[in-house]
Scaffold this motif. Structure first.
Motif, PDB file in Angstrom:
ATOM      1  N   ILE A  79       0.825  -1.207   0.000  1.00 36.90           N
ATOM      2  CA  ILE A  79       0.000   0.000   0.000  1.00 36.90           C
ATOM      3  C   ILE A  79       0.864   1.264   0.000  1.00 36.90           C
ATOM      4  O   ILE A  79       0.583   2.217  -0.729  1.00 36.90           O
ATOM      5  N   LEU A  80       1.923   1.274   0.789  1.00 37.72           N
ATOM      6  CA  LEU A  80       2.788   2.455   0.829  1.00 37.72           C
ATOM      7  C   LEU A  80       3.504   2.666  -0.500  1.00 37.72           C
ATOM      8  O   LEU A  80       3.650   3.805  -0.955  1.00 37.72           O
ATOM      9  N   THR A  81       3.938   1.592  -1.138  1.00 42.49           N
ATOM     10  CA  THR A  81       4.605   1.718  -2.426  1.00 42.49           C
ATOM     11  C   THR A  81       3.644   2.221  -3.491  1.00 42.49           C
ATOM     12  O   THR A  81       4.019   3.025  -4.352  1.00 42.49           O
ATOM     13  N   ALA A  82       2.405   1.757  -3.440  1.00 44.93           N
ATOM     14  CA  ALA A  82       1.410   2.233  -4.411  1.00 44.93           C
ATOM     15  C   ALA A  82       1.064   3.704  -4.172  1.00 44.93           C
ATOM     16  O   ALA A  82       0.799   4.442  -5.123  1.00 44.93           O
ATOM     17  N   ALA A  83       1.070   4.128  -2.913  1.00 46.35           N
ATOM     18  CA  ALA A  83       0.746   5.518  -2.594  1.00 46.35           C
ATOM     19  C   ALA A  83       1.836   6.466  -3.100  1.00 46.35           C
ATOM     20  O   ALA A  83       1.543   7.521  -3.657  1.00 46.35           O
ATOM     21  N   ASP A  84       3.097   6.082  -2.901  1.00 45.49           N
ATOM     22  CA  ASP A  84       4.223   6.904  -3.339  1.00 45.49           C
ATOM     23  C   ASP A  84       5.444   5.994  -3.399  1.00 45.49           C
ATOM     24  O   ASP A  84       5.831   5.417  -2.391  1.00 45.49           O
ATOM     25  N   ARG A  85       6.027   5.886  -4.558  1.00 45.51           N
ATOM     26  CA  ARG A  85       7.154   4.957  -4.732  1.00 45.51           C
ATOM     27  C   ARG A  85       8.327   5.270  -3.799  1.00 45.51           C
ATOM     28  O   ARG A  85       9.099   4.378  -3.469  1.00 45.51           O
ATOM     29  N   ARG A  86       8.456   6.507  -3.381  1.00 43.61           N
ATOM     30  CA  ARG A  86       9.541   6.844  -2.456  1.00 43.61           C
ATOM     31  C   ARG A  86       9.375   6.131  -1.127  1.00 43.61           C
ATOM     32  O   ARG A  86      10.362   5.780  -0.486  1.00 43.61           O
ATOM     33  N   PHE A  87       8.109   5.912  -0.707  1.00 43.05           N
ATOM     34  CA  PHE A  87       7.874   5.159   0.525  1.00 43.05           C
ATOM     35  C   PHE A  87       8.317   3.713   0.373  1.00 43.05           C
ATOM     36  O   PHE A  87       8.698   3.065   1.336  1.00 43.05           O
ATOM     37  N   GLY A  88       8.253   3.203  -0.844  1.00 40.55           N
ATOM     38  CA  GLY A  88       8.651   1.830  -1.107  1.00 40.55           C
ATOM     39  C   GLY A  88      10.111   1.572  -0.803  1.00 40.55           C
ATOM     40  O   GLY A  88      10.482   0.466  -0.406  1.00 40.55           O
ATOM     41  N   TRP A  89      10.948   2.608  -0.983  1.00 42.35           N
ATOM     42  CA  TRP A  89      12.373   2.444  -0.693  1.00 42.35           C
ATOM     43  C   TRP A  89      12.619   2.124   0.778  1.00 42.35           C
ATOM     44  O   TRP A  89      13.634   1.513   1.127  1.00 42.35           O
ATOM     45  N   ALA A  90      11.736   2.519   1.648  1.00 43.11           N
ATOM     46  CA  ALA A  90      11.862   2.189   3.071  1.00 43.11           C
ATOM     47  C   ALA A  90      10.980   1.007   3.445  1.00 43.11           C
ATOM     48  O   ALA A  90      11.385   0.151   4.225  1.00 43.11           O
ATOM     49  N   ALA A  91       9.777   0.944   2.878  1.00 42.71           N
ATOM     50  CA  ALA A  91       8.803  -0.064   3.291  1.00 42.71           C
ATOM     51  C   ALA A  91       9.183  -1.468   2.832  1.00 42.71           C
ATOM     52  O   ALA A  91       9.018  -2.431   3.588  1.00 42.71           O
ATOM     53  N   ILE A  92       9.674  -1.607   1.613  1.00 44.96           N
ATOM     54  CA  ILE A  92      10.003  -2.939   1.096  1.00 44.96           C
ATOM     55  C   ILE A  92      11.169  -3.568   1.865  1.00 44.96           C
ATOM     56  O   ILE A  92      11.062  -4.714   2.315  1.00 44.96           O
ATOM     57  N   PRO A  93      12.296  -2.863   2.059  1.00 50.43           N
ATOM     58  CA  PRO A  93      13.364  -3.485   2.862  1.00 50.43           C
ATOM     59  C   PRO A  93      12.931  -3.802   4.290  1.00 50.43           C
ATOM     60  O   PRO A  93      13.348  -4.816   4.859  1.00 50.43           O
ATOM     61  N   LEU A  94      12.077  -2.964   4.855  1.00 47.16           N
ATOM     62  CA  LEU A  94      11.591  -3.238   6.200  1.00 47.16           C
ATOM     63  C   LEU A  94      10.735  -4.508   6.221  1.00 47.16           C
ATOM     64  O   LEU A  94      10.868  -5.350   7.121  1.00 47.16           O
TER      65      LEU A  94
END
Length: 87
Positions: free
Chosen positions: A22-37
């Motif tokens: 959901i965070l990656t879909a909202a803004d790809r920049r969040f994905g840089w933190a959310a996916i590794p976490l």
């Protein structure tokens, strides 16, 4: 100690995957933190021997699926509200 019971799917992994999707879909920049976490959360379940690899993989797959389903539902609801006349 090795896990001796069934705990399918890994709830922690599933929650991390839902959030990352959901965070990656909202803004790809969040994905840089959310996916590794989310990956670290999944790895921790294996490292601590609290889940089998299939539990973690199942949690990740279900988590991404649920995240995508929620995004689809949100878009459907937002599309209906968008065309609704103001009163």
């Amino acid at each position: 100690a090795r896990p001796r019971d069934y705990s399918f799917p890994s709830g922690h992994t599933m929650a991390g995957a839902i959030g990352a999707t959901i965070l990656t879909a909202a803004d790809r920049r969040f994905g840089w933190a959310a996916i590794p976490l989310a990956v670290l959360i999944a790895f921790s379940r294996l490292y601590l021997y609290v889940h089998f690899p299939s539990d973690v993989l199942g949690g990740a797959v279900l988590g991404v699926g649920i995240g995508l389903l929620m995004l689809y539902g949100e878009r459907q609801i937002a599309g209906r509200c968008k065309h609704r006349p103001l009163q």
